[in-house]
Design an enzyme around this catalytic site. Structure first.
Site, PDB file in Angstrom:
ATOM      1  N   SER A 163      15.867   1.560 -31.061  1.00 12.34           N
ATOM      2  CA  SER A 163      14.958   2.517 -30.447  1.00 12.34           C
ATOM      3  C   SER A 163      13.941   1.834 -29.527  1.00 12.34           C
ATOM      4  O   SER A 163      14.311   1.219 -28.536  1.00 12.34           O
ATOM      5  CB  SER A 163      14.256   3.328 -31.542  1.00 12.34           C
ATOM      6  OG  SER A 163      13.551   4.408 -31.020  1.00 12.34           O
TER       7      SER A 163
ATOM      8  N   ASP B  34      15.734   9.035 -27.489  1.00 15.02           N
ATOM      9  CA  ASP B  34      15.460  10.201 -28.339  1.00 15.02           C
ATOM     10  C   ASP B  34      13.987  10.592 -28.251  1.00 15.02           C
ATOM     11  O   ASP B  34      13.553  11.545 -28.897  1.00 15.02           O
ATOM     12  CB  ASP B  34      15.894   9.979 -29.789  1.00 15.02           C
ATOM     13  CG  ASP B  34      15.165   8.843 -30.490  1.00 15.02           C
ATOM     14  OD1 ASP B  34      14.377   8.130 -29.832  1.00 15.02           O
ATOM     15  OD2 ASP B  34      15.404   8.653 -31.695  1.00 15.02           O
TER      16      ASP B  34
END
Length: 451
Positions: A103, A247
């Site tokens: 991430s 995301d």
């Protein structure tokens, strides 16, 4: 949280905290577990995506080896976003999906996120079994033999279908809008510009040349300065920044000002209420959302719920209670009508929808939320539970809470991964925040609780 799997998968420094051998064994278990009772007696099918870290290829090959050795067929999306893996899993009846990404972490970290057949984060009971296998407590798993050995298929077509889906979500053409995108040298580099170009935007892209080690480096949703300057200097109408696996999304208005996840929740929540598309008239937030957001929701008559920090907890609440919108200040925004995870590119499309349908600038839309100053400090302690429950510390936090009244709040919570207590105060001024946090830290120190 388990020994290896936290709220967002198995994450750590590549070849130190997360090794190739562990990735191989994760693949072995997943292929075994989902192959025990395959859907309609077909072979186990797993789809894999990855971000742009140098180590992502290494972990991809290790996972594929483990999966095929256990008899699973593997489909490779290559460099793509976490939400695209989720979309492909749930729309094309895969048994599970795997995203290789850490991430927003530095390039030398990596992670394995596993999604179930509904495109949701893996159930704890399954990750617990994986941990047992990693620690040699589960027993041996037989190798697939002969025609039962799995095979690997290039599945870039799945990513293209996801791009088509995103384009279909837009309600209007973006023609005439100058949009800047910061792809964080990560997963969005292979998708975001295609979407905005197809919708007619005049698209400007920065940080979309990944080299394996520049993901998230002074760019993306964790380093907004570059996009803020770019939008203002180039006269863009709006800018969007994603993190490594896309995301998350944070926005920038036409003046180069940050629009964070809390303001995004307000903008989209108010618009959805106006259009009767906000079931239960409720938005799901976490305990870290700003007090200013709640005051704005109160003014608009929008209800809200608060969960623990983590998009996983936000989604679980939404799923349980039938809510359509939820998210975090960091930019994890979930539109449950369209996705089962946070989706940065989808979020930017939904913001564009509000801008175009209401014919208002992002600056005007965001100006309705007054964000309260917030100060958060980390305190290393000997025992997190003891520090939180110490009677003098509790007395001091109650005193401050009473003093702040309706114009502020104090929150003290334990880190999930470190021996750290986080002390956060929101108030009308930064000075009040600073002094209030320091009062609590002083008591923690005087009580001999700091490490």
């Amino acid at each position: 949280m388990g020994k290896y799997f936290g709220t967002d998968g198995f994450r750590g420094e590549a070849n130190k905290d997360l090794t190739v051998e562990q990735a191989y064994r994760v693949g072995r278990f997943i292929g075994h577990f989902y192959g025990k009772n395959p859907r309609d007696k077909k072979r186990c099918r797993v789809v894999i995506g990855k971000d742009t870290r140098r180590s992502s290829y290494m972990f991809e090959y290790a996972l594929v080896s483990g999966l095929t050795a256990s008899g699973a067929d593997v489909y490779l999306l290559h460099v793509t976003t976490t939400p695209s893996v989720s979309y492909v899993v749930r729309t094309e009846e895969f048994d599970c999906g795997i995203m290789i990404s850490a991430s927003h972490n530095p390039y030398y970290d990596n992670g394995i996120k596993i999604l179930n057949g509904r495109g949701e984060k893996l159930e704890d009971e399954v990750s617990d079994k994986i941990e047992e296998y990693l620690d040699g407590k589960y027993g041996e798993i037989a190798f697939a033999l002969r025609e039962q050995i799995g095979r690997t298929t290039d599945y870039a077509a799945g990513r293209n279908r996801y791009i088509g889906y995103l384009i279909s979500v837009a309600t209007r053409s973006f023609k005439g809008k100058k949009v800047a995108l910061d792809c964080a040298n990560g997963s969005a580099s292979s998708i975001a510009k295609n979407v905005f170009d197809a919708l007619g935007a005049e698209t400007y892209v920065i940080n979309n040349l990944p080299d394996g080690v520049n993901i998230n480096v002074n760019c993306g949703s964790t380093h907004m300065e570059g996009l803020c300057s770019f939008v203002k200097e180039n006269g863009c109408d709006v800018g969007f920044a994603y993190d490594g696996d896309a995301d998350r999304c944070l926005a920038v208005d036409e003046d180069g000002k940050l629009v964070d996840g809390d303001k995004i929740l307000y903008i989209c929540g108010k618009y959805m209420k106006e259009n009767s598309s906000l079931p239960n008239n409720t938005v799901v937030t976490t305990i870290m959302s700003n007090l200013g957001l709640y005051k704005a929701f109160d003014r608009e008559g929008i209800s809200y719920e608060k969960t623990a920090v983590g998009d996983r907890f936000v989604y679980e609440n939404m799923q349980t209670n039938g809510h359509y919108l939820g998210g975090e200040q960091s930019g994890h925004i979930i539109f449950s009508k369209h996705a089962t995870t946070g989706d940065g590119i989808l979020t930017s499309l939904k913001i564009m929808e509000v801008i175009l349908e209401k014919k208002e600038s992002l600056k005007k839309l965001a100006s309705e939320v007054e964000i309260y100053p917030q100060v958060l400090k980390n305190v290393r302690v000997k025992d997190k539970k003891a520090a939180q429950e110490d009677e003098e510390v509790v007395r001091k936090t109650e005193e401050i809470s009473k003093r702040l009244g309706d114009d502020g709040r104090i929150l003290m919570r334990a880190s999930g991964t470190e021996p750290v207590i986080r002390v956060m105060v929101e108030a009308k001024t930064t000075e009040i925040c600073e002094s209030s946090v320091d009062e609590v830290i002083k008591v923690i120190s005087e009580r001999g609780l700091m490490s």
